[in-house]
Structures are given as structure tokens and as C-alpha cells.
Design a protein around this motif. Structure first.
Motif, PDB file in Angstrom:
ATOM      1  N   UNK A 270     -48.711  38.399 -35.000  1.00 44.09           N
ATOM      2  CA  UNK A 270     -49.341  39.712 -35.162  1.00 44.09           C
ATOM      3  C   UNK A 270     -49.923  39.848 -36.567  1.00 44.09           C
ATOM      4  N   UNK A 271     -49.199  39.347 -37.543  1.00 46.50           N
ATOM      5  CA  UNK A 271     -49.674  39.403 -38.928  1.00 46.50           C
ATOM      6  C   UNK A 271     -50.968  38.599 -39.087  1.00 46.50           C
ATOM      7  N   UNK A 272     -50.976  37.389 -38.558  1.00 50.00           N
ATOM      8  CA  UNK A 272     -52.160  36.534 -38.664  1.00 50.00           C
ATOM      9  C   UNK A 272     -53.353  37.183 -37.970  1.00 50.00           C
ATOM     10  N   UNK A 273     -53.123  37.779 -36.818  1.00 51.52           N
ATOM     11  CA  UNK A 273     -54.211  38.449 -36.104  1.00 51.52           C
ATOM     12  C   UNK A 273     -54.703  39.669 -36.870  1.00 51.52           C
ATOM     13  N   UNK A 274     -53.787  40.514 -37.302  1.00 47.37           N
ATOM     14  CA  UNK A 274     -54.178  41.760 -37.963  1.00 47.37           C
ATOM     15  C   UNK A 274     -54.871  41.521 -39.297  1.00 47.37           C
ATOM     16  N   UNK A 275     -54.458  40.464 -39.989  1.00 48.73           N
ATOM     17  CA  UNK A 275     -55.078  40.156 -41.290  1.00 48.73           C
ATOM     18  C   UNK A 275     -56.353  39.336 -41.119  1.00 48.73           C
ATOM     19  N   UNK A 276     -56.691  38.974 -39.884  1.00 47.63           N
ATOM     20  CA  UNK A 276     -57.878  38.166 -39.566  1.00 47.63           C
ATOM     21  C   UNK A 276     -57.894  36.850 -40.344  1.00 47.63           C
ATOM     22  N   UNK A 277     -56.729  36.202 -40.390  1.00 47.85           N
ATOM     23  CA  UNK A 277     -56.608  34.889 -41.029  1.00 47.85           C
ATOM     24  C   UNK A 277     -57.159  33.838 -40.068  1.00 47.85           C
ATOM     25  N   UNK A 278     -58.192  33.135 -40.510  1.00 52.42           N
ATOM     26  CA  UNK A 278     -58.885  32.201 -39.624  1.00 52.42           C
ATOM     27  C   UNK A 278     -58.022  30.993 -39.284  1.00 52.42           C
ATOM     28  N   UNK A 279     -58.116  30.566 -38.030  1.00 54.65           N
ATOM     29  CA  UNK A 279     -57.451  29.360 -37.566  1.00 54.65           C
ATOM     30  C   UNK A 279     -58.485  28.242 -37.495  1.00 54.65           C
ATOM     31  N   UNK A 280     -58.248  27.154 -38.229  1.00 57.89           N
ATOM     32  CA  UNK A 280     -59.167  26.016 -38.252  1.00 57.89           C
ATOM     33  C   UNK A 280     -58.774  25.046 -37.132  1.00 57.89           C
ATOM     34  N   UNK A 281     -59.110  25.408 -35.912  1.00 60.08           N
ATOM     35  CA  UNK A 281     -58.701  24.613 -34.753  1.00 60.08           C
ATOM     36  C   UNK A 281     -59.615  23.410 -34.568  1.00 60.08           C
TER      37      UNK A 281
END
Length: 378
Positions: A270-281
Motif C-alpha cells: 500500500x505504501x509503494x502504491x500510494x507513494x507512486x514508487x516506480x517498479x522497474x519490472x
């Protein structure tokens, strides 16, 4: 033909994915040399290679990397780093690296590499960074002169200086990165064996980077799980997560029906989503290293789509173009086939990446406009 030079199309359309403007966030310099270049550089230093001939060598890298283990995957880099120990070797690989990005329609790329692994012939840390920057700038000039990528395309490239997480040179490499911030270096990373080597081991480096307002991405959630991601965010102050695919372990699927999937997010996700932290997939790489083994062994089982549908800032990357025989265009084509994505989905991935670059806000907005215009014209 290399993946960079091959043209890829959106399924059931005449839309060239290769011709679309794209952003590259997670791409290793020592994971992208051309096989022919490795052969020539190896011959110059008398290095015996594991396979003879360009095609056989490229196949060896791809087959060896497809091991289901990050540790085994990383062994292939013994060959590429061996031919990148001189100024000439580093500059050539960097120049061709940029040429291949341009061929793939990339308008901005961040290339990561570990200077501490390229000191075998007596070059200093500063000298190897300068050598790579020299090659990058030559590659940019080549692209502008034509012959690489769409006509008139302008490409920009920044370095992500990387420290090896199993070594003890983190602070030294962080200082190196900051020292070169006006000479091509845009960010910092830690890479290498993840399991057993937490980001907290490099806390002094991350403290120094934070004090100097220098952006950080951290490899996490690839070969290790949620604790590694927590460490990247807490100890590393990471603005992006390198891979981060195992963040999906913090998402509980409660039930599914024909139209919807109902989930519960843990506090970390939830934190990663809410902070819009990009995932380098990096889909193909994640399959090769076994990073998605908890979900399956086929691209259609990759949690990429789950993360995307839930609103996470997913981006599409190659990780190592040589080891995965891939390009961003190929990765996008594979994802579009697996999840029935259309042009608008592919644009979202590029806009996510543009917003997550380690560039000033005005430059990120300019990239966003270029992407919008390119997709409108497709």
C-alpha cells in the motif's frame, strides 16, 4: 539479427512498437554488449570464450542465463566484464549500447553499471566513469547523425553508478557518483547477489547520498522478498525499486469471479502504491532468474498485470539485453500478447517511466510530451 535491430508490432495491428518513443530505466551496461564486440575485444586480450562465433556466443549467454537462479544468472557477467577493463573497451561498449537504445526507439535511457568491477588494468574509479561517459556521448552523436532509430530522433542517456551489495565499497562508490553528477551520472544503485546482502549494509552510503540530495534506486524484490524491499525503502531511501516484482507477495487475493479480482494490500505494498514508487519490472529476466517462480513459469503468470491493474507505477525494462536476447520493444510486444494490452496501455508504461526518471521536473515533462505526441501519431 539482434533484438534491438528487429522490428516489433502490436498484435493484430500495423503499429510498430519499435517506432514508438520509449524510456529505459533498468538496463545494465555489462548486460548489453554485442556478441560480435565481445569476440573482438576478447581476441585482443587473449580471452578464451565459452562459445565460438557470434550466434553461438549469443545463444550461450541466453541459455546460461535461463537458469532459474539469480546467482547462476550473474555468472555470465564474468565474460562481459572481462572485456570491459580498458578505456577503449568501456567506451566502445557504452557507445554501441547507446546506438542500440536508439535503434529501439528509446528517447531517454539510464544505464547502470558498477565501476568497481572494471579496475583490472589499473584504471581508477574516476577514469572508468569518464571512459563510459565518453562512449555514451559518442553514441548520442551517432544517433543524432542518423542511422540509429527513427529519423530526427534525439536520445539522452544518464549513468546510474552502482555499488556491489556484497562488497564494502558502498560509500566510496556513492562519493564517486556525486562527484560526477555534473558529468553524466544521474543516480545511484546497488546490485549483485540480493539474498543475504541487505541494503542496510550500505547505510553510510545512503546517508551520504541523502545528505547530497542524490537519487537512488535499489535492486530489491528479485531474489529476495518483502524484507529486502523494506530495506531498500527504509535504509536506501529508494525512489524506485529495481525489479520489485516480489512486492506481489504482499498482495492477498481474496476471491475472483469472471470479471473482477478482489485483493487486500499489505502495508508495504500500500505504501509503494500510494507513494507512486516506480517498479522497474523486467519480464523476460524475471522468468530467467526465477523471480516469479511463486506465481508460475510463463509470462502470462507474471504478476505484472496484477500490479498494473491495481494502479502500481509499473515500468517495462530489459535488465540485460544480451542475456535475455531482448529489447524494450520486444518486452512490450510480449506483454501485449500475454495480457491483450493495446496502444493506450503501452503509453501508460512509458509515461510511468518518464515520470520516474532521475531528471529535473521540467525535463520529465518534456519527455511526457514527446511520448504523447509519438503515440498520437502511431
Amino acid at each position: 539479427m539482434s533484438a534491438a535491430a528487429e522490428e516489433y508490432f502490436l498484435a493484430s495491428t500495423d503499429i510498430s512498437i519499435s517506432g514508438l518513443p520509449k524510456i529505459s530505466l533498468h538496463d545494465h551496461l555489462d548486460g548489453g554488449p554485442r556478441a560480435e564486440t565481445i569476440i573482438e575485444l576478447a581476441d585482443a586480450i587473449g580471452l578464451e570464450l565459452p562459445a565460438a562465433g557470434e550466434t553461438a556466443l549469443a545463444d550461450w549467454f541466453e541459455n546460461s542465463a535461463d537458469s532459474g537462479s539469480l546467482v547462476s544468472y550473474l555468472k555470465t557477467f564474468d565474460v562481459t566484464t572481462a572485456v570491459m577493463q580498458t578505456r577503449e573497451g568501456l567506451s566502445r561498449v557504452a557507445r554501441e549500447f547507446v546506438q542500440d537504445l536508439a535503434l529501439d526507439g528509446v528517447i531517454y535511457g539510464e544505464v547502470r553499471w558498477a565501476p568497481e568491477q572494471h579496475l583490472g588494468t589499473g584504471l581508477s574509479l574516476d577514469e572508468v566513469v569518464d571512459a563510459v561517459q565518453e562512449g555514451i556521448e559518442a553514441g548520442i552523436d551517432d544517433a543524432r547523425a542518423g542511422g540509429y532509430g527513427p529519423a530526427g530522433q534525439i536520445i539522452r542517456v544518464g549513468q546510474l553508478v552502482t555499488a556491489m551489495r556484497h562488497a564494502d565499497r558502498g560509500l566510496e562508490i556513492a562519493e564517486l557518483a556525486v562527484r560526477h553528477r555534473e558529468r553524466g551520472v544521474v543516480g545511484f544503485d546497488i546490485a549483485g547477489a540480493e539474498l543475504g546482502f541487505p541494503a542496510g549494509n550500505h547505510r553510510a552510503a545512503f546517508d551520504y547520498l541523502a545528505q547530497n540530495f542524490f537519487p537512488v534506486t535499489v535492486h530489491a524484490g528479485e531474489a529476495d522478498g518483502l524484507e529486502s524491499i523494506r530495506g531498500a525503502l527504509f535504509d536506501g531511501r529508494a525512489l524506485r525499486l529495481g525489479h520489485g516484482v516480489r512486492l506481489a507477495e504482499d498482495i492477498t487475493i481474496e476471491r475472483q469471479d469472471d470479471e473482477n479480482t478482489y485483493v487486500t494490500l499489505g502495508r508495504l505494498s500500500q505504501w509503494v502504491k500510494d507513494r507512486e514508487i516506480a517498479l522497474e519490472l523486467a519480464p523476460s529476466s524475471n522468468l530467467q532468474t526465477g523471480a516469479i517462480s511463486a506465481w508460475g513459469t510463463d509470462l502470462s503468470e507474471h504478476p505484472f498485470d496484477l500490479l498494473y491493474q491495481l494502479g502500481f507505477k509499473v515500468t517495462v525494462n530489459t535488465d540485460n539485453r544480451l542475456m535475455s536476447n531482448t529489447s524494450i520493444s520486444r518486452e512490450l510486444a510480449l506483454l501485449a500478447d500475454a495480457f491483450e494490452y493495446d496502444l493506450s496501455d503501452l503509453e501508460v508504461f512509458q509515461q510511468n517511466a518518464a515520470a520516474a526518471t532521475f531528471l529535473p521536473l521540467e525535463d520529465r515533462e518534456e519527455l511526457a510530451e514527446i511520448i504523447s505526441e509519438g503515440f498520437e501519431d502511431a
